[in-house]
Design a protein around this motif. Sequence first.
Motif, PDB file in Angstrom:
ATOM      1  N   ILE A  23       0.853  -1.175   0.000  1.00 47.16           N
ATOM      2  CA  ILE A  23       0.000   0.000   0.000  1.00 47.16           C
ATOM      3  C   ILE A  23       0.893   1.230   0.000  1.00 47.16           C
ATOM      4  CG2 ILE A  23      -0.165   0.259   2.513  1.00 47.16           C
ATOM      5  CD1 ILE A  23      -3.166   0.837   2.090  1.00 47.16           C
ATOM      6  N   THR A  24       0.386   2.327  -0.539  1.00 47.04           N
ATOM      7  CA  THR A  24       1.168   3.557  -0.493  1.00 47.04           C
ATOM      8  C   THR A  24       1.056   4.197   0.892  1.00 47.04           C
ATOM      9  OG1 THR A  24      -0.681   4.923  -1.247  1.00 47.04           O
ATOM     10  CG2 THR A  24       0.809   4.041  -2.942  1.00 47.04           C
ATOM     11  N   CYS A  25       2.069   4.947   1.249  1.00 49.46           N
ATOM     12  CA  CYS A  25       2.068   5.674   2.515  1.00 49.46           C
ATOM     13  C   CYS A  25       3.112   6.767   2.401  1.00 49.46           C
ATOM     14  CB  CYS A  25       2.403   4.728   3.672  1.00 49.46           C
ATOM     15  SG  CYS A  25       2.273   5.497   5.296  1.00 49.46           S
ATOM     16  N   TYR A  26       2.821   7.922   3.025  1.00 49.50           N
ATOM     17  CA  TYR A  26       3.697   9.072   2.820  1.00 49.50           C
ATOM     18  C   TYR A  26       4.079   9.801   4.114  1.00 49.50           C
ATOM     19  CZ  TYR A  26       0.959   8.306  -1.444  1.00 49.50           C
ATOM     20  OH  TYR A  26       0.307   7.739  -2.519  1.00 49.50           O
ATOM     21  N   ASP A  27       3.623   9.313   5.267  1.00 52.00           N
ATOM     22  CA  ASP A  27       3.895  10.048   6.505  1.00 52.00           C
ATOM     23  C   ASP A  27       4.051   9.095   7.689  1.00 52.00           C
ATOM     24  OD1 ASP A  27       1.136  10.172   8.245  1.00 52.00           O
ATOM     25  OD2 ASP A  27       0.727  10.044   6.105  1.00 52.00           O
ATOM     26  N   TYR A  28       4.605   9.619   8.776  1.00 52.58           N
ATOM     27  CA  TYR A  28       4.933   8.829   9.961  1.00 52.58           C
ATOM     28  C   TYR A  28       3.695   8.219  10.626  1.00 52.58           C
ATOM     29  CZ  TYR A  28       6.568   7.877  14.737  1.00 52.58           C
ATOM     30  OH  TYR A  28       6.833   7.288  15.934  1.00 52.58           O
ATOM     31  N   ASP A  64      14.109  15.271  -3.510  1.00 52.65           N
ATOM     32  CA  ASP A  64      14.049  15.734  -2.117  1.00 52.65           C
ATOM     33  C   ASP A  64      12.686  15.446  -1.497  1.00 52.65           C
ATOM     34  OD1 ASP A  64      16.658  16.659  -2.025  1.00 52.65           O
ATOM     35  OD2 ASP A  64      16.135  18.697  -2.617  1.00 52.65           O
ATOM     36  N   ASP A  65      11.613  15.588  -2.280  1.00 55.80           N
ATOM     37  CA  ASP A  65      10.276  15.260  -1.781  1.00 55.80           C
ATOM     38  C   ASP A  65      10.210  13.782  -1.375  1.00 55.80           C
ATOM     39  OD1 ASP A  65       9.187  17.804  -2.222  1.00 55.80           O
ATOM     40  OD2 ASP A  65       8.553  17.304  -4.263  1.00 55.80           O
ATOM     41  N   ILE A  66      10.697  12.922  -2.250  1.00 52.70           N
ATOM     42  CA  ILE A  66      10.667  11.476  -1.988  1.00 52.70           C
ATOM     43  C   ILE A  66      11.492  11.138  -0.754  1.00 52.70           C
ATOM     44  CG2 ILE A  66      11.373   9.210  -2.860  1.00 52.70           C
ATOM     45  CD1 ILE A  66       8.873  10.173  -4.229  1.00 52.70           C
ATOM     46  N   ILE A  67      12.672  11.709  -0.651  1.00 48.75           N
ATOM     47  CA  ILE A  67      13.535  11.437   0.499  1.00 48.75           C
ATOM     48  C   ILE A  67      12.866  11.896   1.796  1.00 48.75           C
ATOM     49  CG2 ILE A  67      15.708  12.084   1.636  1.00 48.75           C
ATOM     50  CD1 ILE A  67      16.963  12.211  -1.192  1.00 48.75           C
ATOM     51  N   TYR A  68      12.296  13.096   1.779  1.00 47.62           N
ATOM     52  CA  TYR A  68      11.642  13.644   2.971  1.00 47.62           C
ATOM     53  C   TYR A  68      10.544  12.704   3.470  1.00 47.62           C
ATOM     54  CZ  TYR A  68       8.803  16.732   5.882  1.00 47.62           C
ATOM     55  OH  TYR A  68       8.082  17.267   6.922  1.00 47.62           O
ATOM     56  N   THR A  70       9.990   9.513   2.574  1.00 45.24           N
ATOM     57  CA  THR A  70      10.464   8.143   2.797  1.00 45.24           C
ATOM     58  C   THR A  70      11.083   7.983   4.180  1.00 45.24           C
ATOM     59  OG1 THR A  70      10.866   7.791   0.434  1.00 45.24           O
ATOM     60  CG2 THR A  70      11.999   6.323   1.958  1.00 45.24           C
ATOM     61  N   LYS A  71      11.925   8.923   4.582  1.00 47.46           N
ATOM     62  CA  LYS A  71      12.614   8.755   5.864  1.00 47.46           C
ATOM     63  C   LYS A  71      11.641   8.769   7.040  1.00 47.46           C
ATOM     64  CE  LYS A  71      14.069  13.623   6.363  1.00 47.46           C
ATOM     65  NZ  LYS A  71      15.276  14.503   6.415  1.00 47.46           N
ATOM     66  N   HIS A  72      10.533   9.496   6.908  1.00 51.41           N
ATOM     67  CA  HIS A  72       9.555   9.513   7.991  1.00 51.41           C
ATOM     68  C   HIS A  72       8.699   8.244   7.985  1.00 51.41           C
ATOM     69  CE1 HIS A  72      10.713  13.478   9.206  1.00 51.41           C
ATOM     70  NE2 HIS A  72      10.493  13.964   8.003  1.00 51.41           N
ATOM     71  N   VAL A  73       8.416   7.720   6.804  1.00 49.67           N
ATOM     72  CA  VAL A  73       7.703   6.443   6.716  1.00 49.67           C
ATOM     73  C   VAL A  73       8.551   5.321   7.306  1.00 49.67           C
ATOM     74  CG1 VAL A  73       6.863   4.683   5.102  1.00 49.67           C
ATOM     75  CG2 VAL A  73       6.234   7.080   4.772  1.00 49.67           C
ATOM     76  N   VAL A  74       9.833   5.318   6.994  1.00 46.85           N
ATOM     77  CA  VAL A  74      10.739   4.293   7.526  1.00 46.85           C
ATOM     78  C   VAL A  74      10.760   4.336   9.054  1.00 46.85           C
ATOM     79  CG1 VAL A  74      13.168   3.611   7.683  1.00 46.85           C
ATOM     80  CG2 VAL A  74      12.162   4.134   5.457  1.00 46.85           C
ATOM     81  N   LYS A  75      10.750   5.528   9.630  1.00 51.27           N
ATOM     82  CA  LYS A  75      10.710   5.656  11.091  1.00 51.27           C
ATOM     83  C   LYS A  75       9.427   5.065  11.660  1.00 51.27           C
ATOM     84  CE  LYS A  75      13.466   9.907  11.534  1.00 51.27           C
ATOM     85  NZ  LYS A  75      13.418  11.352  11.893  1.00 51.27           N
ATOM     86  N   GLY A  76       8.325   5.288  10.971  1.00 52.30           N
ATOM     87  CA  GLY A  76       7.037   4.833  11.474  1.00 52.30           C
ATOM     88  C   GLY A  76       6.748   3.364  11.236  1.00 52.30           C
ATOM     89  N   ALA A  77       7.459   2.763  10.302  1.00 46.48           N
ATOM     90  CA  ALA A  77       7.172   1.370   9.941  1.00 46.48           C
ATOM     91  C   ALA A  77       8.447   0.534   9.880  1.00 46.48           C
ATOM     92  CB  ALA A  77       6.441   1.325   8.595  1.00 46.48           C
ATOM     93  N   PRO A  78       9.092   0.322  11.025  1.00 51.81           N
ATOM     94  CA  PRO A  78      10.359  -0.428  11.030  1.00 51.81           C
ATOM     95  C   PRO A  78      10.211  -1.897  10.678  1.00 51.81           C
ATOM     96  CG  PRO A  78       9.607  -0.020  13.266  1.00 51.81           C
ATOM     97  CD  PRO A  78       8.713   0.772  12.373  1.00 51.81           C
ATOM     98  N   ASN A  79       8.990  -2.430  10.749  1.00 55.11           N
ATOM     99  CA  ASN A  79       8.776  -3.848  10.471  1.00 55.11           C
ATOM    100  C   ASN A  79       8.124  -4.083   9.112  1.00 55.11           C
ATOM    101  OD1 ASN A  79       9.589  -4.705  13.227  1.00 55.11           O
ATOM    102  ND2 ASN A  79       7.778  -3.548  13.800  1.00 55.11           N
ATOM    103  N   THR A  80       8.115  -3.049   8.285  1.00 51.90           N
ATOM    104  CA  THR A  80       7.495  -3.132   6.972  1.00 51.90           C
ATOM    105  C   THR A  80       8.515  -2.788   5.891  1.00 51.90           C
ATOM    106  OG1 THR A  80       5.403  -2.427   7.967  1.00 51.90           O
ATOM    107  CG2 THR A  80       5.534  -2.348   5.578  1.00 51.90           C
ATOM    108  N   PHE A  81       8.517  -3.538   4.797  1.00 48.20           N
ATOM    109  CA  PHE A  81       9.425  -3.315   3.673  1.00 48.20           C
ATOM    110  C   PHE A  81       9.008  -2.026   2.965  1.00 48.20           C
ATOM    111  CE2 PHE A  81      11.061  -3.960  -0.617  1.00 48.20           C
ATOM    112  CZ  PHE A  81      12.253  -4.644  -0.430  1.00 48.20           C
ATOM    113  N   VAL A  82       9.944  -1.080   2.838  1.00 45.26           N
ATOM    114  CA  VAL A  82       9.618   0.229   2.273  1.00 45.26           C
ATOM    115  C   VAL A  82      10.336   0.435   0.939  1.00 45.26           C
ATOM    116  CG1 VAL A  82       9.690   2.729   2.614  1.00 45.26           C
ATOM    117  CG2 VAL A  82       9.244   1.211   4.564  1.00 45.26           C
ATOM    118  N   ILE A  83       9.561   0.874  -0.046  1.00 47.03           N
ATOM    119  CA  ILE A  83      10.072   1.128  -1.390  1.00 47.03           C
ATOM    120  C   ILE A  83      10.051   2.629  -1.666  1.00 47.03           C
ATOM    121  CG2 ILE A  83       9.704   0.727  -3.858  1.00 47.03           C
ATOM    122  CD1 ILE A  83       8.278  -1.877  -3.106  1.00 47.03           C
TER     123      ILE A  83
END
Length: 276
Positions: A23-28, A64-68, A70-83
């Motif tokens: 699923i898509t996701c864009y925020d923490y 820069d938008d993607i990086i911004y 992505t890094k917050h999604v990664v923080k919020g979902a440490p147990n989920t594979f992030v693309i």
Amino acid sequence: MKKKITVPDIMACKGGSKVPTMITCYDYTNAQLVDESNIDMILVGDSLGMTMLGYKGTVGVTVDDIIYHTKHVVKGAPNTFVIGDMPFGSYNVSIEDAVKNANRIFTEGGCDCIKLEGGSDVAPVIKAIVKAGMPVCAHIGLTPQTSAMMGGFKVQGKSLEAAQELLDSARAVAEAGAFMVVLEGIPAMLADEITKRIPIPTMGIGAGAGCDMQVLVAQDMLGMNDWVPKFVKKYADLRTTIIDAYNTYCEESSARTFPAEAYQYNAKIEGIENLK
């Protein structure tokens, strides 16, 4: 707590009974919710241009938008594979430029793999990024970044010739080293054939049930948008729920029934009447 899926896990699902979901996701905040669900993967897609930034399409989203996001999604979902998605302009100048931008998204965003749109034409780019040490998810069919070339968001591969071109593209991205390919906006019959004929898993969005896996835009399937594509099933109607909640809050605040005593700090201050 769920176990985080890996690239080998995803590839092992090819033709198997396990059907990973994305699923898509864009925020923490929403990433935390996905992480608590059974969803296996998150795509921080350039669809954030429309869902988060108000653009009419995906063109205009930057690295820069993607990086911004992505890094917050990664923080919020440490147990989920992030693309992390590669936006328009980040890989169509040169292979060197593409690898440089992929490196930024992968390292600064902290995601588990990179996604980019295109078939046979981007196979050399995929090969270079994989050689640089980053897993790549390909994306063919309806490719939103180049939808202007297609006359808009239209189903692709409806003729025999167009179907062959998509099959050839699927084979090319697999041969270039992509470990997975998104099939978007193509007839289910064609998606079935591509899924059968290539060695890597297919991820369907508007491509029927025959794909190895499925992905949807969160705002679409949660019913947050007025309009959704034909292939989207609304699993909730959050738009109505949220607007109703806003209106109820507005009414209660205007009538001064909120905040009631239960929602106040009710500490007693002796002698408060003596304030000057």
